[in-house]
Design a protein around this motif. Structure first.
Motif, PDB file in Angstrom:
ATOM      1  N   ALA A  80       0.860  -1.187   0.000  1.00 31.77           N
ATOM      2  CA  ALA A  80       0.000   0.000   0.000  1.00 31.77           C
ATOM      3  C   ALA A  80       0.892   1.231   0.000  1.00 31.77           C
ATOM      4  O   ALA A  80       2.051   1.183   0.414  1.00 31.77           O
ATOM      5  N   CYS A  81       0.320   2.330  -0.466  1.00 29.09           N
ATOM      6  CA  CYS A  81       0.988   3.621  -0.388  1.00 29.09           C
ATOM      7  C   CYS A  81       0.089   4.561   0.402  1.00 29.09           C
ATOM      8  O   CYS A  81      -1.118   4.618   0.155  1.00 29.09           O
ATOM      9  N   VAL A  82       0.684   5.278   1.337  1.00 27.24           N
ATOM     10  CA  VAL A  82      -0.034   6.319   2.054  1.00 27.24           C
ATOM     11  C   VAL A  82       0.435   7.650   1.481  1.00 27.24           C
ATOM     12  O   VAL A  82       1.615   8.006   1.599  1.00 27.24           O
ATOM     13  N   CYS A  83      -0.474   8.351   0.829  1.00 36.14           N
ATOM     14  CA  CYS A  83      -0.173   9.668   0.288  1.00 36.14           C
ATOM     15  C   CYS A  83      -0.514  10.692   1.363  1.00 36.14           C
ATOM     16  O   CYS A  83      -1.604  10.652   1.929  1.00 36.14           O
ATOM     17  N   VAL A  84       0.431  11.578   1.635  1.00 37.74           N
ATOM     18  CA  VAL A  84       0.252  12.589   2.678  1.00 37.74           C
ATOM     19  C   VAL A  84       0.202  13.954   2.003  1.00 37.74           C
ATOM     20  O   VAL A  84       1.105  14.313   1.245  1.00 37.74           O
ATOM     21  N   PHE A  85      -0.856  14.687   2.296  1.00 31.32           N
ATOM     22  CA  PHE A  85      -1.086  16.006   1.705  1.00 31.32           C
ATOM     23  C   PHE A  85      -1.215  17.045   2.797  1.00 31.32           C
ATOM     24  O   PHE A  85      -1.529  16.732   3.948  1.00 31.32           O
ATOM     25  N   LEU A  86      -1.056  18.298   2.414  1.00 30.38           N
ATOM     26  CA  LEU A  86      -1.527  19.410   3.220  1.00 30.38           C
ATOM     27  C   LEU A  86      -2.775  19.944   2.538  1.00 30.38           C
ATOM     28  O   LEU A  86      -2.783  20.133   1.314  1.00 30.38           O
ATOM     29  N   GLU A  87      -3.813  20.135   3.323  1.00 29.05           N
ATOM     30  CA  GLU A  87      -5.033  20.750   2.815  1.00 29.05           C
ATOM     31  C   GLU A  87      -4.826  22.263   2.905  1.00 29.05           C
ATOM     32  O   GLU A  87      -4.692  22.819   4.004  1.00 29.05           O
ATOM     33  N   LYS A  88      -4.772  22.915   1.760  1.00 31.50           N
ATOM     34  CA  LYS A  88      -4.395  24.332   1.717  1.00 31.50           C
ATOM     35  C   LYS A  88      -5.304  25.213   2.570  1.00 31.50           C
ATOM     36  O   LYS A  88      -4.830  26.137   3.219  1.00 31.50           O
ATOM     37  N   ALA A  89      -6.579  24.927   2.606  1.00 35.15           N
ATOM     38  CA  ALA A  89      -7.524  25.741   3.382  1.00 35.15           C
ATOM     39  C   ALA A  89      -7.275  25.633   4.882  1.00 35.15           C
ATOM     40  O   ALA A  89      -7.693  26.514   5.638  1.00 35.15           O
ATOM     41  N   SER A  90      -6.593  24.581   5.332  1.00 36.92           N
ATOM     42  CA  SER A  90      -6.329  24.383   6.759  1.00 36.92           C
ATOM     43  C   SER A  90      -4.961  24.900   7.185  1.00 36.92           C
ATOM     44  O   SER A  90      -4.629  24.869   8.366  1.00 36.92           O
ATOM     45  N   MET A  91      -4.164  25.359   6.231  1.00 40.75           N
ATOM     46  CA  MET A  91      -2.818  25.838   6.538  1.00 40.75           C
ATOM     47  C   MET A  91      -2.866  27.258   7.094  1.00 40.75           C
ATOM     48  O   MET A  91      -3.774  28.015   6.771  1.00 40.75           O
ATOM     49  N   TYR A  92      -1.876  27.596   7.937  1.00 40.21           N
ATOM     50  CA  TYR A  92      -1.783  28.973   8.422  1.00 40.21           C
ATOM     51  C   TYR A  92      -0.364  29.521   8.296  1.00 40.21           C
ATOM     52  O   TYR A  92      -0.170  30.727   8.289  1.00 40.21           O
ATOM     53  N   SER A  93       0.623  28.665   8.213  1.00 41.38           N
ATOM     54  CA  SER A  93       2.016  29.080   8.077  1.00 41.38           C
ATOM     55  C   SER A  93       2.724  28.036   7.235  1.00 41.38           C
ATOM     56  O   SER A  93       2.847  26.882   7.650  1.00 41.38           O
ATOM     57  N   GLU A  94       3.182  28.431   6.045  1.00 42.55           N
ATOM     58  CA  GLU A  94       3.777  27.452   5.142  1.00 42.55           C
ATOM     59  C   GLU A  94       4.915  26.688   5.807  1.00 42.55           C
ATOM     60  O   GLU A  94       4.946  25.457   5.757  1.00 42.55           O
TER      61      GLU A  94
END
Length: 173
Positions: A80-94
């Motif tokens: 299996a592969c686990v893809c990890v993302f950042l949800e842009k709307a939930s970000m506050y500091s890059e």
């Protein structure tokens, strides 16, 4: 117990990147434990901006994902592969959100190791965000791919070395 013999410190020292896997499947319970470890990573303001997508061996998106990296053979060999993302709307500091994603990924790598599984952090795949997100049917305006963790039952022993701590210190402590 000596300081260097705690289970967490041992796992940190013994974990290795595993790039070859057996055909044995990874269970839903094992995947859940790995995802839970990622969920409990620290994040700035506790914003928890990471999002996960598991691509199983029989997922039709798997071959498209493999086509987005020079490490296609690792994607294909994994259970299996686990893809990890950042949800842009939930970000506050890059910067802080990227650091949090790194902690999240490391937690999952350590969890896989603790479960007797092998895993590797594939980072090169993030270089072409449009292709990777398109392969997964996700929007560039909503998500940023941070890594793909390929995992499975190890079919190799990991190997690694580290520089001496003295070479990494700016000053003696």
């Amino acid at each position: 117990m000596h300081l260097h013999e705690t289970p967490v410190l041992e796992a940190i020292r013994e974990r290795r990147s595993i790039r070859r896997f057996t055909n044995e499947p990874v269970t839903r319970e094992e995947l859940a434990a790995i995802l839970e470890a990622g969920r409990w990573a620290p994040s700035g303001l506790n914003n928890q901006p990471w999002r996960f997508l598991v691509i199983a061996r029989d997922d039709p998106r798997r071959e498209k994902l493999a086509g987005c990296t020079k490490y296609a053979r690792i994607v294909r060999a994994s259970a299996a592969c686990v893809c990890v993302f950042l949800e842009k709307a939930s970000m506050y500091s890059e910067m802080k959100d990227h650091q949090g994603a790194g902690a999240c990924i490391q937690n999952m790598l350590l969890a896989a190791h603790a479960l007797g599984l092998g895993a590797v952090w594939l980072g090169q795949i993030v270089n072409d965000q449009p292709a990777a997100l398109s392969a997964l049917g996700l929007s560039e305006s909503e998500f940023e791919l941070q890594a793909v963790i390929a995992l499975g039952h190890p079919d190799q022993k990991g190997d690694s070395t580290r520089k001496p701590l003295s070479e990494l210190m700016l000053e003696d402590y």
